[in-house]
Design an enzyme around this catalytic site. Structure first.
Site, PDB file in Angstrom:
ATOM      1  N   HIS A 387      87.073 -20.430  51.500  1.00 52.80           N
ATOM      2  CA  HIS A 387      86.422 -19.167  51.155  1.00 52.80           C
ATOM      3  C   HIS A 387      86.991 -18.028  51.989  1.00 52.80           C
ATOM      4  O   HIS A 387      87.309 -16.944  51.483  1.00 52.80           O
ATOM      5  CB  HIS A 387      84.908 -19.289  51.380  1.00 52.80           C
ATOM      6  CG  HIS A 387      84.152 -18.018  51.136  1.00 52.80           C
ATOM      7  ND1 HIS A 387      83.941 -17.083  52.129  1.00 52.80           N
ATOM      8  CD2 HIS A 387      83.567 -17.521  50.025  1.00 52.80           C
ATOM      9  CE1 HIS A 387      83.251 -16.065  51.634  1.00 52.80           C
ATOM     10  NE2 HIS A 387      83.010 -16.314  50.359  1.00 52.80           N
ATOM     11  N   CYS A 697      94.791 -21.294  36.999  1.00 52.85           N
ATOM     12  CA  CYS A 697      94.071 -20.313  37.814  1.00 52.85           C
ATOM     13  C   CYS A 697      93.772 -20.846  39.205  1.00 52.85           C
ATOM     14  O   CYS A 697      93.106 -20.193  39.999  1.00 52.85           O
ATOM     15  CB  CYS A 697      92.778 -19.867  37.133  1.00 52.85           C
ATOM     16  SG  CYS A 697      91.603 -21.201  36.826  1.00 52.85           S
TER      17      CYS A 697
END
Length: 748
Positions: A387, A697
């Site tokens: 993240h 992606c």
């Protein structure tokens, strides 16, 4: 000497106005007997003379009289200026001068052609020419065309924008062109004459096989050697696995990218003697210029050549106890200094003020507001797909992750500099630039013109705040907009939030987040992935006590399996999509995560239709993230999907049984493993037969090797990280060009 052409031995560092920074540096080195390949420079005055003699100067000025905030006008100005320059005839006298210089250099010689900006006194604007060097140029006709390409590079959309916005006239900016004998390098790389972070007397040498483009562009991980200038010894030799190399094609003379032969892939590039030779030349250049240097070099037939030298601008002032205090993974590039603020609990994020360096064990979606205020982010844990890494890149924040002990090694209030390029944290603040500090090089100021590609090049977006920066990349759309960051930022689990605030509030928050991105990109498509947060991320939110406790959440209750098990919450997401369509955002596409088979696809489609979505009218599809979905993609395609998209982070770890965030098996995790590639190839073939679009992606969409493989396989689109879009588009264009040439040759 003529008005148009100057040889290297005719110029030095004081001739920037005529030959640009790069040309002046090469002339300076050539005159001091450094091993610089011979060459000449087509001067800035020649460029200005072309505009005047061909009568296009006023036309270019008129083309640039635009509203730079209007993207259509900006694109038209770029296209018109480039058309004028490339269409202008080369004055006969100038062409004769170029031809004569080329013949004197060695008629038929392969040369490198590079732009050399002269606007050294304009540091605040991106005026410099594009820096995609034209290698292995042969013959005067091709040379003239490449010279025009360099001139045209002054008129990229970004360069025009900055020039107009800063209030500078087109006449303030000129460009020279360096024409240099090509070194058909056996091995090449860069050398820093002193440590690029601390300035200590250790030369760092990076080396790879073939031409230097692989190292300079970051397309390959090079060997890394350290030479101690005091002991005169090679103290470190880290040998990398070098998968790709750039070489001259013996048949066409073009520069091509090819795989490194197996017997050299893991072989050391430089001997100790060669390292010493490279380091000693770097040391001499540092002494000559009076400052540490960043040098490009090449070796051919055991001869060492210097291709470029410029000052190192990254060296930090050290405190008494200074130097590198932490090392990790450089997750988001750049350098930033600030005071350390250690965040151990979520309720401490309010301590982060503008310009602080946020130090934490790992970041979570709730921390995004604090990350935006930070100058840089440093974490104990995480890899390049964590993240912290993903969000930092999108926010344009410098980040170093996976340091292991940042929260204990640093103290609150310490002043540090974070180097996201080299994965280092050093004591002290970055030195303030003096008024007479070196100006940014061309490489640092202007992106190269973006080619048009048949394969769409899109961008990944994690947070709506990054939409503007993502759109500026010129991407063909958003290949992945993650919904979980919008939801997790609510601070409550979806069930808890709905219980406290109602269904309408939850729907509106999703609509607001997606709308911000869809508006920025309209009419370019924005592919939104429905909620895919693992349970451990929900556990940290209000209401998280009710979440299941899972040993491995990545393999657990997430993605489509949770959506189908909690249809009431999933329906609210679908109602948010319906509202977006009602608002006119027909560029929004729906993507379902972690689908395993046709049954899950059909069940999800039924829920969409029950929520009022016409699956025959909207664009929707699924992610291929498991070997199961890859093996039954025929059945999934037959359920009516418009596209499938590879989520390579999960597909790789599920195929190889290797946790991507587990350092104990990080050497096993390989997105280009033959097993992973075989699954992807199969999916593309099946979908092509059924007229279903294919995309990627995952993080591997930014990997040059993966991009090349997928374009060759026939993928429809590639979605990359924000900071990789331009590089990916150029690579896609090169692969497509090569495929067309191969096809044409076969037809012959």
């Amino acid at each position: 000497m003529t008005e148009s052409v100057l040889w290297f031995d005719e110029v030095d560092k004081d001739n920037v106005d005529s030959v640009g920074g790069k040309g002046a540096s090469l002339g300076e080195m050539a005159n001091k007997d450094f091993p610089v390949p011979g060459g000449f420079i087509l001067t800035a005055q020649a460029y200005r003379r072309l505009l005047r003699d061909t009568g296009i100067e006023e036309e270019i000025e008129a083309a640039l009289d635009i509203d730079t905030e209007d993207s259509d006008e900006l694109e038209e100005a770029h296209e018109r200026a480039v058309e004028l320059i490339r269409g202008a005839g080369m004055p006969d006298e100038m062409r004769d001068e170029i031809e004569a210089a080329y013949e004197e250099l060695g008629d038929g010689e392969f040369v490198a052609v590079r732009s050399s900006a002269t606007a050294e006194d304009l540091p605040d604007a991106s005026f410099a020419g594009q820096q995609e060097t034209y290698l292995n140029v042969e013959g005067v006709d091709e040379l003239v065309e490449r010279v025009k390409d360099c001139w045209a590079s002054l008129f990229t959309e970004r360069a025009i924008y900055y020039r107009v916005e800063k209030g500078f006239s087109h006449e303030d900016v000129n460009i020279a062109v360096v024409v240099q004998r090509m070194v058909d390098a056996d091995k090449s790389g860069v050398v820093f004459s002193s440590d690029p972070s601390t300035g200590e007397g250790r030369a760092t040498v990076e080396a790879a096989w073939g031409l230097g483009e692989s190292v300079v562009s970051g397309g390959v991980t090079p060997d890394n050697y350290v030479f101690d200038r005091e002991t005169r010894e090679v103290v470190t030799a880290n040998v990398a696995s070098k998968k790709l190399m750039h070489v001259k094609d013996t048949a066409t003379g073009e520069t091509v990218e090819k795989e490194v032969p197996d017997d050299r892939r893991n072989k050391r590039v430089l001997t100790d003697d060669e390292i010493v030779r490279v380091a000693e030349v770097a040391e001499r250049l540092e002494e000559h210029y009076g400052a540490p240097q960043d040098i490009e070099w090449a070796i051919h037939d055991d001869e060492l050549y210097v291709l470029q030298s410029r000052p190192i601008t990254t060296i930090q002032e050290k405190e008494e106890d200074g130097g590198v205090v932490l090392e990790g993974l450089g997750a988001s590039p750049g350098q930033a200094s600030g005071k350390v603020r250690i965040v151990r609990k979520l309720d401490e994020i309010d301590r982060i003020e503008e310009g602080d360096v946020m130090v934490t064990e790992q970041t979570m979606p709730d921390m995004v507001p604090a990350m935006k205020r930070s100058a840089a982010i440093v974490t104990d844990e995480g890899g390049l797909t964590s993240h912290a890494a993903i969000v930092s890149r999108e926010l344009g924040k410098t980040a170093v992750v996976g340091t292991g002990n940042a929260t204990t090694a640093l103290e609150d209030g310490d002043t540090v500099t974070v180097d996201g390029d080299r994965g280092r944290v050093t004591k002290g603040a970055e030195e303030e630039a003096e008024d007479d500090a070196p100006e940014p090089s061309e490489d640092e100021t202007t992106a190269a013109p973006q080619p048009v590609t048949a394969t769409d090049v899109k961008v990944n977006v994690s947070i709506p705040d990054a939409a503007g920066r993502a759109s500026e990349t010129g991407a063909d759309g958003v290949g992945l907009l993650r919904m979980e960051h919008m939801v997790l930022n609510l601070g409550k689990t979806p069930s808890k939030y709905v219980g406290d605030h109602g269904e309408r509030a939850y729907i509106d928050r999703i609509v607001e987040g997606v709308q911000e991105v869809a508006e920025e990109f309209y009419p370019r498509p924005v592919r939104v992935r429905t909620l895919d947060a693992p349970t451990d991320e929900f556990c940290n939110l209000e209401g998280g006590d009710d979440e299941p406790k899972e040993h491995n959440p990545m393999l657990g209750y997430r993605g489509i399996r949770r959506a189908l098990d909690e249809p009431d919450i999933f329906e609210l997401e679908l109602r948010a999509f319906r509202k977006l369509y009602e608002l006119g955002y027909d560029n929004v596409e729906i993507m379902l995560p972690l689908v395993n088979d046709a049954d899950q696809t059909a069940e999800a489609r039924n829920l969409m239709e029950r929520a009022g979505l016409d699956t025959d009218e909207i664009t929707w599809g699924v992610m291929v993230e498991t070997p199961a979905s890859a093996m039954v993609v025929e059945d999934i395609a037959d359920e009516g999907v418009d596209f499938v998209s590879f989520g390579t982070n999960d597909l790789t770890q599920y195929t190889l049984a290797a946790d991507r965030n587990n350092e104990n098996v990080s050497d096993i995790y390989d997105e280009t493993h033959p097993g992973v590639l075989a699954l992807m190839s199969r999916v593309i073939d099946v979908c092509d037969e059924r007229d279903v679009r294919t995309s990627i992606c995952g993080q591997a969409g930014s990997n040059p090797e993966m991009v090349e493989f997928l374009v060759e396989e026939g993928i429809t689109s590639v979605s990359a990280n924000i900071d990789a879009v331009a590089d990916v588009r150029r690579r896609v264009a090169r692969v497509e060009k090569r495929l067309m040439l191969d096809h044409a040759r076969r037809k012959e």
